[in-house]
Scaffold this motif. Structure first.
Motif, mmCIF file in Angstrom:
data_model
loop_
_atom_site.group_PDB
_atom_site.id
_atom_site.type_symbol
_atom_site.label_atom_id
_atom_site.label_comp_id
_atom_site.label_asym_id
_atom_site.label_seq_id
_atom_site.Cartn_x
_atom_site.Cartn_y
_atom_site.Cartn_z
ATOM 1 N N THR A 100 49.696 23.692 20.061
ATOM 2 C CA THR A 100 50.782 22.932 19.444
ATOM 3 C C THR A 100 51.213 21.729 20.267
ATOM 4 O O THR A 100 52.124 21.006 19.863
ATOM 5 C CB THR A 100 52.005 23.848 19.230
ATOM 6 N N LYS A 101 50.561 21.506 21.406
ATOM 7 C CA LYS A 101 50.891 20.340 22.239
ATOM 8 C C LYS A 101 49.726 20.065 23.178
ATOM 9 O O LYS A 101 49.004 20.974 23.560
ATOM 10 C CB LYS A 101 52.178 20.583 23.042
ATOM 11 N N TYR A 102 49.572 18.805 23.524
ATOM 12 C CA TYR A 102 48.518 18.339 24.427
ATOM 13 C C TYR A 102 47.131 18.511 23.797
ATOM 14 O O TYR A 102 46.314 19.315 24.253
ATOM 15 C CB TYR A 102 48.605 19.038 25.788
ATOM 16 N N VAL A 103 46.902 17.732 22.760
ATOM 17 C CA VAL A 103 45.610 17.726 22.070
ATOM 18 C C VAL A 103 45.197 16.278 21.805
ATOM 19 O O VAL A 103 45.912 15.556 21.109
ATOM 20 C CB VAL A 103 45.664 18.483 20.726
ATOM 21 N N PRO A 104 44.065 15.808 22.346
ATOM 22 C CA PRO A 104 43.585 14.449 22.065
ATOM 23 C C PRO A 104 43.116 14.329 20.613
ATOM 24 O O PRO A 104 42.581 15.277 20.033
ATOM 25 C CB PRO A 104 42.409 14.270 23.035
ATOM 26 N N SER A 109 39.697 18.078 15.438
ATOM 27 C CA SER A 109 38.989 18.898 14.458
ATOM 28 C C SER A 109 37.914 19.789 15.077
ATOM 29 O O SER A 109 37.315 20.600 14.371
ATOM 30 C CB SER A 109 38.339 17.989 13.402
ATOM 31 N N ASP A 110 37.714 19.673 16.381
ATOM 32 C CA ASP A 110 36.608 20.402 17.010
ATOM 33 C C ASP A 110 36.845 21.898 17.110
ATOM 34 O O ASP A 110 35.907 22.688 17.107
ATOM 35 C CB ASP A 110 36.331 19.844 18.402
ATOM 36 N N TYR A 111 38.090 22.301 17.261
ATOM 37 C CA TYR A 111 38.383 23.708 17.533
ATOM 38 C C TYR A 111 39.315 24.318 16.488
ATOM 39 O O TYR A 111 40.041 25.268 16.765
ATOM 40 C CB TYR A 111 38.997 23.838 18.932
ATOM 41 N N ASP A 119 47.735 13.323 21.332
ATOM 42 C CA ASP A 119 47.162 12.418 22.334
ATOM 43 C C ASP A 119 47.875 12.490 23.678
ATOM 44 O O ASP A 119 47.768 11.564 24.488
ATOM 45 C CB ASP A 119 47.142 10.972 21.827
ATOM 46 N N LYS A 120 48.572 13.556 23.956
ATOM 47 C CA LYS A 120 49.191 13.743 25.276
ATOM 48 C C LYS A 120 48.167 14.402 26.191
ATOM 49 O O LYS A 120 47.634 15.466 25.857
ATOM 50 C CB LYS A 120 50.443 14.609 25.170
ATOM 51 N N VAL A 121 47.886 13.776 27.330
ATOM 52 C CA VAL A 121 46.866 14.317 28.236
ATOM 53 C C VAL A 121 47.404 14.557 29.645
ATOM 54 O O VAL A 121 46.670 15.013 30.520
ATOM 55 C CB VAL A 121 45.630 13.383 28.295
ATOM 56 N N THR A 122 48.679 14.269 29.861
ATOM 57 C CA THR A 122 49.325 14.523 31.152
ATOM 58 C C THR A 122 50.662 15.203 30.891
ATOM 59 O O THR A 122 51.380 14.833 29.942
ATOM 60 C CB THR A 122 49.572 13.224 31.924
ATOM 61 N N LEU A 123 51.002 16.190 31.691
ATOM 62 C CA LEU A 123 52.243 16.924 31.486
ATOM 63 C C LEU A 123 53.450 15.996 31.444
ATOM 64 O O LEU A 123 53.623 15.136 32.304
ATOM 65 C CB LEU A 123 52.451 17.948 32.608
ATOM 66 N N TYR A 234 41.835 23.096 25.430
ATOM 67 C CA TYR A 234 42.487 24.375 25.716
ATOM 68 C C TYR A 234 42.427 24.679 27.214
ATOM 69 O O TYR A 234 42.857 25.749 27.653
ATOM 70 C CB TYR A 234 41.833 25.510 24.920
ATOM 71 N N SER A 235 41.919 23.713 28.005
ATOM 72 C CA SER A 235 41.810 23.861 29.454
ATOM 73 C C SER A 235 42.514 22.702 30.153
ATOM 74 O O SER A 235 42.838 21.682 29.534
ATOM 75 C CB SER A 235 40.338 23.894 29.888
#
Length: 309
Positions: A100-104, A109-111, A119-123, A234-235
């Motif tokens: 529900t958060k931090y997904v480019p 659609s990959d998973y 598009d959040k990639v940093t905390l 997811y990592s």
């Protein structure tokens, strides 16, 4: 000179001496890194460098237990009796396919994320456990800052830090380029060809939490970064080590409970604290530079013991 520092010492005692190498009450070490990043001396939740501290899922700011996190039988908080897994992770709906958060966007659609992305990639600050628990300028290190620690310091594995039986890596400030990125896995004393500084931090092999288990204590260390592992969202990136290897290039599932070693960058611009009239009325300034008290007189800088800097 002795007269000057006698007077300065009296003035400091009168006003209250300021602590050195502290950011918002927590100690840091300057390892001479290119970026100016300063590393904390303890893990979050620890009261000493050799203490393991607490374990957090990535992007969470609280533990799933009330006490005893580095034991086999902690007291689990209400709703967290399953420990550390996808069912207890804040930023999903029960599985790695329901983040529900931090997904480019590129991975939406990959998973099976049903088109969700942010598009959040940093905390963000609200999800940064260092920022939320320690405050000040403290944050969870980025992947780049963990890489820098790996590449610019001298690492020595020890089976007993500071007179304890705690295993982990002593990370030394490298005095010259020849020492940077050097790893000694077997704990041997560095040879005389290395000009090591005594400035260092210690990263204990605190293991990790998975479900209700505590694994790899004394054998491995797992330290979160604030950076998402974008290829597999997811990592997240982390610093991983054991006695035979050190790597900041690992992506582990966000569900695991890992250690956190915060970093900060202290403003380098001197901040005047007060003026002190001493020695024939000459103006002397007590300031803070990089978190340390510095005395400036006649264009020269001194530490509190009177040594010229």
């Amino acid at each position: 000179m002795n007269k000057l520092f006698t007077l300065l010492s009296s003035a400091l005692l009168a006003t209250g001496a300021l602590a050195q190498n502290l950011e918002n009450g927590h100690e840091y070490v300057d390892l001479g890194l290119t970026s100016g990043t300063l590393w904390a001396t303890c893990n979050i939740g620890a009261d000493a460098p050799e203490s393991y501290g607490d374990y957090y899922q990535w992007g969470e700011v609280t533990t799933h237990y009330s006490a005893g996190g580095n034991t086999d039988n902690p007291t689990w908080k209400d709703g967290y009796s399953a420990g550390y897994n996808w069912s207890t992770y804040k930023w999903c709906n029960g599985s790695y396919k329901t983040l529900t958060k931090y997904v480019p966007q590129s991975k939406a659609s990959d998973y099976g994320y049903e088109g969700f992305y942010d598009d959040k990639v940093t905390l963000e600050k609200a999800d940064d456990v260092a920022s939320q628990t320690w405050g000040g300028n403290w944050v969870v290190p980025t992947h780049a800052q963990q890489e820098e620690l790996y590449n610019e310091c001298y690492w020595v594995w020890t089976n007993g830090y500071n007179g304890t039986n705690v295993h982990g890596y002593i990370v030394y400030k490298a005095k010259d380029a020849n020492d940077k990125g050097t790893i000694i896995y077997d704990g041997n004393t560095p040879s005389s060809s290395y000009s090591l500084s005594d400035v260092h931090i210690f990263l204990p092999a605190a293991g990790y939490r998975w479900d209700t288990d505590l694994d790899d204590v004394g054998y491995s260390g797992y330290y979160w970064s604030s950076s998402l592992y974008e290829s597999f969202p997811y990592s997240a990136w982390n610093l991983f080590f054991y006695s035979g290897s050190v790597s900041p290039w690992n992506g582990f599932s966000r569900k695991y409970g890992f250690s956190v070693r915060p970093v900060c960058i202290v403003e380098k611009t001197p901040t005047a604290v007060e003026s002190i009239n001493a020695e024939n009325g000459a103006k002397t300034i007590k300031t803070i530079e990089n978190g340390k008290v510095v005395i400036i007189k006649n264009g020269k800088k001194f530490d509190l013991s009177g040594r010229e800097l």
